[in-house]
Motif scaffolding. Structure first.
Motif, PDB file in Angstrom:
ATOM      1  N   LEU A   1       0.731  -0.895  -0.268  1.00 47.97           N
ATOM      2  CA  LEU A   1      -0.082  -0.231  -0.095  1.00 47.97           C
ATOM      3  C   LEU A   1       0.693   0.998  -0.095  1.00 47.97           C
ATOM      4  O   LEU A   1       0.860   2.535  -0.962  1.00 47.97           O
ATOM      5  CB  LEU A   1      -1.594   0.007   1.450  1.00 47.97           C
ATOM      6  N   LEU A   2       2.512   1.106   1.002  1.00 52.31           N
ATOM      7  CA  LEU A   2       2.561   2.449   0.847  1.00 52.31           C
ATOM      8  C   LEU A   2       3.905   2.103  -0.686  1.00 52.31           C
ATOM      9  O   LEU A   2       3.829   3.550  -0.977  1.00 52.31           O
ATOM     10  CB  LEU A   2       4.418   2.341   1.981  1.00 52.31           C
ATOM     11  N   GLY A   3       4.012   1.685  -0.959  1.00 49.93           N
ATOM     12  CA  GLY A   3       5.105   1.684  -2.234  1.00 49.93           C
ATOM     13  C   GLY A   3       4.224   2.279  -3.360  1.00 49.93           C
ATOM     14  O   GLY A   3       3.977   3.088  -3.976  1.00 49.93           O
ATOM     15  N   ALA A   4       2.383   1.757  -3.097  1.00 47.74           N
ATOM     16  CA  ALA A   4       1.420   2.477  -4.581  1.00 47.74           C
ATOM     17  C   ALA A   4       1.602   3.878  -4.091  1.00 47.74           C
ATOM     18  O   ALA A   4       1.688   4.874  -4.759  1.00 47.74           O
ATOM     19  CB  ALA A   4       0.539   1.241  -4.371  1.00 47.74           C
ATOM     20  N   ALA A   5       1.244   3.692  -2.641  1.00 46.48           N
ATOM     21  CA  ALA A   5       0.763   5.500  -2.680  1.00 46.48           C
ATOM     22  C   ALA A   5       1.847   6.554  -2.677  1.00 46.48           C
ATOM     23  O   ALA A   5       2.132   7.531  -3.138  1.00 46.48           O
ATOM     24  CB  ALA A   5       0.968   5.196  -0.873  1.00 46.48           C
ATOM     25  N   PHE A   6       3.325   5.854  -2.358  1.00 48.92           N
ATOM     26  CA  PHE A   6       4.605   6.691  -2.750  1.00 48.92           C
ATOM     27  C   PHE A   6       4.614   6.949  -4.658  1.00 48.92           C
ATOM     28  O   PHE A   6       4.953   8.240  -4.502  1.00 48.92           O
ATOM     29  CB  PHE A   6       5.774   5.530  -2.320  1.00 48.92           C
ATOM     30  N   LEU A   7       4.688   6.225  -4.988  1.00 48.62           N
ATOM     31  CA  LEU A   7       4.314   6.489  -6.555  1.00 48.62           C
ATOM     32  C   LEU A   7       3.555   7.184  -7.194  1.00 48.62           C
ATOM     33  O   LEU A   7       3.528   7.768  -8.029  1.00 48.62           O
ATOM     34  CB  LEU A   7       4.312   4.734  -6.999  1.00 48.62           C
ATOM     35  N   ALA A   8       2.374   6.845  -6.503  1.00 50.90           N
ATOM     36  CA  ALA A   8       1.252   8.139  -7.143  1.00 50.90           C
ATOM     37  C   ALA A   8       1.445   9.347  -6.519  1.00 50.90           C
ATOM     38  O   ALA A   8       1.353  10.143  -7.476  1.00 50.90           O
ATOM     39  CB  ALA A   8       0.028   8.014  -5.381  1.00 50.90           C
ATOM     40  N   ILE A   9       1.522   9.519  -5.746  1.00 50.40           N
ATOM     41  CA  ILE A   9       2.558  10.981  -4.539  1.00 50.40           C
ATOM     42  C   ILE A   9       3.639  11.526  -5.318  1.00 50.40           C
ATOM     43  O   ILE A   9       3.557  12.401  -5.603  1.00 50.40           O
ATOM     44  CB  ILE A   9       2.582  10.914  -3.038  1.00 50.40           C
TER      45      ILE A   9
ATOM     46  N   LEU B   1       6.275  -4.329  -4.906  1.00 52.72           N
ATOM     47  CA  LEU B   1       4.994  -5.046  -5.527  1.00 52.72           C
ATOM     48  C   LEU B   1       4.632  -4.313  -5.445  1.00 52.72           C
ATOM     49  O   LEU B   1       3.555  -4.130  -6.361  1.00 52.72           O
ATOM     50  CB  LEU B   1       4.594  -6.238  -4.700  1.00 52.72           C
ATOM     51  N   GLY B   2       3.898  -3.553  -4.713  1.00 51.04           N
ATOM     52  CA  GLY B   2       2.602  -2.166  -4.286  1.00 51.04           C
ATOM     53  C   GLY B   2       3.162  -0.769  -5.556  1.00 51.04           C
ATOM     54  O   GLY B   2       2.046  -0.968  -6.721  1.00 51.04           O
ATOM     55  N   ALA B   3       4.451  -0.757  -5.749  1.00 50.30           N
ATOM     56  CA  ALA B   3       5.026  -0.258  -6.870  1.00 50.30           C
ATOM     57  C   ALA B   3       4.646  -0.332  -7.939  1.00 50.30           C
ATOM     58  O   ALA B   3       4.028   0.639  -8.522  1.00 50.30           O
ATOM     59  CB  ALA B   3       6.324   0.486  -6.857  1.00 50.30           C
ATOM     60  N   VAL B   4       5.335  -1.606  -8.629  1.00 47.70           N
ATOM     61  CA  VAL B   4       4.551  -2.230  -9.673  1.00 47.70           C
ATOM     62  C   VAL B   4       3.454  -2.471 -10.210  1.00 47.70           C
ATOM     63  O   VAL B   4       2.851  -2.186 -10.968  1.00 47.70           O
ATOM     64  CB  VAL B   4       5.050  -3.760  -9.793  1.00 47.70           C
TER      65      VAL B   4
END
Lengths: 253, 336
Positions: free
Chosen positions: B123-131, B208-211
Motif C-alpha cells: 500500500l505504501l509503495g503504491a502510495a509513494f508512486l502515486a504521490i 510489489l505495490g509500486a509495480v
C-alpha cells in the motif's frame, strides 16, 4: 548444569560428574572456514570442467547445470560434511574442531541445517563479519547460526591414557622404612600440593635443567616442612629424589 | 585423602580401554542397533568411568588422567543422555503433502503477520508512486521496470516467438537459486528478533505495490496479471512462508513467558523452520520453471486470459493445499 570458564564449557552430568569442553575461538574457526572455501572452489572447478564439456551439447543446459551446481555445492558442502562426519568439515578436521550440541548431546540433522542456513546472515556484510563479531563477543564463541541451532564448536583434545610406569618405579624408597612418618605425611599434605609434585615429575623432561632444579628445590623445601624424616632417610637424597619419594608415598600407599 | 594412583590405574585401565573401544565402534557405525546386553555393558562402563573421573577430580587432581577420563565421559554423554525422540525415516511425499502444510497451519499467526507487513508495504509503495512519480527509479528494483509500462508491453508483445528459445533453462535455474537464497535469507534474518525479516518483507511489499500501481495506472492491468500471476501466485506466498519461518525463529528467541529455556525453545522450532524453508524451496522450483517457461511469453503467443486463468488455478490449488492437505493425518510434529 552448565558453567562457563574462560574458553571452556563445563557440563555436569545427572550423576554429578563434571567434564569440560574446550571452545574454539573465532580465529581458528575462520582458518577452518578458509580451508572449506578452498575445498568448495576446488569441487566447483572440477565440476565446472565437466559442465564445460556438456556445453558442446547445449550451452543453455550447461549454464543451467552450472548455476544449480554452484548453489548446491555452496549451500550443501558444510551441511553434508557436518552431518556425514558428525560435526566436522574438511577445514574443521584439519584444525581438530567439531560442532556439538551445546548441552553435550548428539548433534541432530536439524541443528546442522539451521546453523548452516544462518550462514547467510553470519556472512554479512562480507567475510563473516557479523558471525565473527558475534563469535568474539559471545562467551561460548557462538555465531548467530550456533545460537539458533543451539550448537557450539569445540576443539578436539588428543587425549591418551598417561603413562605413570616410569614415575612409579620399584626403586628403593627410604621413607617407607618409617611407616608412622609416611602416614603423617599423607595426613598433612594438601591434595593440591601433592598434585603439583606429581605434575612436576610427569613433566620434568619439558623443563630446562636450571628451572627443574629450582622447582624441585622449592617443592622439596615445602614437603620437608610437613614431616621431618630422620637424617639417615634423607642423607644423600637430591631434591628431585626427595620429591619423588614423597609422591611415591602419597600416591602408592 | 589421596587415592593410590598406581593401584587405581592398574585396576581400572581394562574398563577404560574396553569403554574406549566401544565408543570407537559406536562412532564408526552409529546406526547399528545394539542388543540389551551390549547396552547394559555400555551403561555400566559409562557409570564406572564417571565414578573414576569423580574420584580423580576429588582425590588425585591428576589433570592428564582427568582429561582422558573427561574425554571418555564427554563422548558417551550424548549417547546415554539423549532423550529426544529419534526423527522418523524421512519420506519426501509424506513430508511435503502432510508435514509441510501442517507446520504452515500450526504457525498461521506468523504467516498472517508476514502477509500483513507485506500488504502494508504494498500500500505504501503504491502510495509513494502515486504521490511522487519521480521516485520510480528508486522504488523499482530492475531497469526494465523503470520505463513506461506501455512501451514495455508493446516491446514484449512484438517480440518474435524464437527470441526466448535460448536461455530458458539457465534463466529458470537462476530464478530458482536466486529466490531460494532470498527465502533463506528472509528466514535467517529471524535471528535479528524478526526485525530483519519484517524489513525484507516490507521492502518486497513496497516493490510489489509500486509495480502493481505503475502498470494498473498505465492501463496495463491485463498484461500485469498475465505476466505476474503464473509464477507470482507461488513465488510471493513462498517468500511469505519464508518470512513466516523467520518470525517463528524470532518468536522462539523472544518468547520467555513460557518458562522454557532458550535452548529448548530453539531446538523445538528447528524442525519447523526446516520444514517451512524446505517447502518454500519446492514451491520456488515450481515458480522458477513457470517464470522462465510461461510468464515470459505474452500475447499473441500466449493469451493473457489463459495465463491469468492458469495463475488463478494455481493460487486456488495452493490455498487448498496449505489449508486442507494433511488434515486427516495426525500432527507430525517432532519434539526435539
Amino acid at each position: 548444569m552448565i558453567r562457563h570458564q574462560e574458553n571452556t564449557l563445563t557440563l555436569r552430568t545427572p550423576e554429578g560428574v563434571r567434564f569440560s569442553l574446550v571452545l574454539a575461538g573465532p580465529s581458528v574457526r575462520f582458518l577452518a572456514l578458509l580451508i572449506d572455501w578452498l575445498c568448495i572452489l576446488l569441487v566447483l572447478s572440477v565440476l565446472g570442467l565437466l559442465v564445460t564439456a556438456a556445453s558442446l551439447i547445449s550451452l543453455d543446459f550447461s549454464n543451467a547445470v552450472s548455476i544449480l551446481l554452484s548453489f548446491l555445492v555452496g549451500m550443501g558442502y558444510s551441511i553434508v560434511c557436518e552431518w556425514w562426519w558428525n560435526g566436522q568439515t574438511l577445514g574443521k578436521r584439519m584444525f581438530n574442531l567439531r560442532v556439538m550440541d551445546r548441552q553435550g548431546l548428539k548433534l541432530r540433522f536439524s541443528q546442522v541445517m539451521v546453523r548452516n542456513l544462518l550462514r547467510t546472515v553470519d556472512s554479512l556484510p562480507l567475510f563473516y563479519m557479523v558471525g565473527g563479531i558475534t563469535c568474539f563477543l559471545n562467551k561460548r564463541s557462538q555465531r548467530l547460526g550456533d545460537l539458533a541451532a543451539h550448537t557450539i564448536v569445540i576443539r578436539n583434545r588428543k587425549t591418551i591414557l598417561p603413562d605413570f610406569d616410569q614415575l612409579f618405579s620399584d626403586k628403593y624408597n627410604s621413607f617407607k622404612d618409617y611407616p608412622h612418618l609416611a602416614a603423617r605425611l599423607r595426613q598433612n599434605i594438601d591434595p593440591n600440593d601433592a598434585a603439583i609434585g606429581l605434575q612436576s615429575l610427569v613433566r620434568r623432561d619439558e623443563l630446562r635443567s636450571q628451572d627443574r632444579i629450582a622447582l624441585f628445590s622449592e617443592l622439596a623445601a615445602h614437603y620437608r616442612k610437613l614431616v621431618a624424616f630422620p637424617d639417615e632417610a634423607v642423607d644423600g637424597l637430591s631434591d628431585e629424589r626427595y620429591v619423588r619419594n614423597v609422591i611415591d608415598l602419597v600416591y602408592r600407599q | 585423602m589421596i587415592i593410590n594412583l598406581e593401584r587405581f590405574i592398574d585396576e581400572e585401565r581394562p574398563y577404560w580401554t574396553e569403554f574406549e573401544t566401544l565408543l570407537d565402534r559406536i562412532a564408526a557405525d552409529p546406526d547399528t542397533r545394539r542388543n540389551l546386553e551390549e547396552i547394559k555393558r555400555f551403561h555400566y562402563l559409562y557409570q564406572r568411568t564417571s565414578s573414576d573421573l569423580s574420584k580423580i577430580q576429588g582425590f588425585a587432581r591428576e589433570p592428564e588422567l582427568g582429561r582422558y577420563l573427561e574425554d571418555l565421559v564427554a563422548r558417551a554423554f550424548g549417547e546415554v543422555h539423549e532423550v529426544r525422540q529419534k526423527p522418523h525415516r524421512f519420506t519426501p511425499f509424506r513430508w511435503f503433502f502432510h508435514t509441510f502444510p501442517q507446520t504452515f497451519r500450526r504457525h498461521i499467526r506468523a504467516f498472517r503477520a508476514a502477509l500483513l507487513i507485506t500488504l502494508v508495504g504494498a500500500l505504501l509503495g503504491a502510495a509513494f508512486l502515486a504521490i511522487d512519480p519521480a521516485s520510480k527509479d528508486i522504488l523499482m528494483p530492475f531497469s526494465h521496470l523503470t520505463g513506461d509500462p506501455s512501451d514495455r508491453v508493446a516491446a514484449e508483445e512484438s517480440r518474435l516467438p524464437t527470441a526466448l528459445d535460448d536461455g530458458k533453462s539457465s534463466f529458470s535455474s537462476y530464478l530458482m537459486t536466486h529466490n531460494t537464497r532470498v527465502a533463506i535469507f528472509c528466514m535467517a534474518l529471524g535471528i535479528t528478533f524478526g526485525i530483519g525479516t519484517l524489513i525484507l518483507l516490507f521492502h518486497n511489499g513496497v516493490i510489489l505495490g509500486a509495480v502493481f500501481f505503475d502498470y494498473i495506472n498505465a492501463g496495463e492491468t491485463e498484461f500485469l496479471f498475465g505476466w505476474l500471476l503464473p509464477h507470482g501466485v507461488i513465488e510471493i506466498p513462498a517468500i511469505l512462508i519464508a518470512g513466516q519461518a523467520g518470525l517463528v525463529l524470532a518468536g522462539a528467541l523472544i518468547d520467555n513467558r513460557s518458562g522454557i529455556p532458550l535452548g529448548q525453545r530453539m531446538r523445538r522450532c528447528a524442525n519447523d523452520l526446516l520444514t517451512l524453508i524446505g517447502g518454500v524451496g519446492v514451491l520456488l522450483i515450481w515458480a522458477g520453471i513457470i517464470e522462465a517457461f510461461v510468464s515470459q511469453y505474452h500475447q499473441p503467443m500466449l493469451p493473457y486470459a489463459l495465463k491469468t486463468g492458469f495463475g488463478v488455478l494455481e493460487l486456488a490449488a495452493l490455498i487448498l493445499f496449505l489449508t486442507r492437505a494433511g488434515t486427516k493425518t495426525p500432527d507430525s510434529r517432532i519434539e526435539t
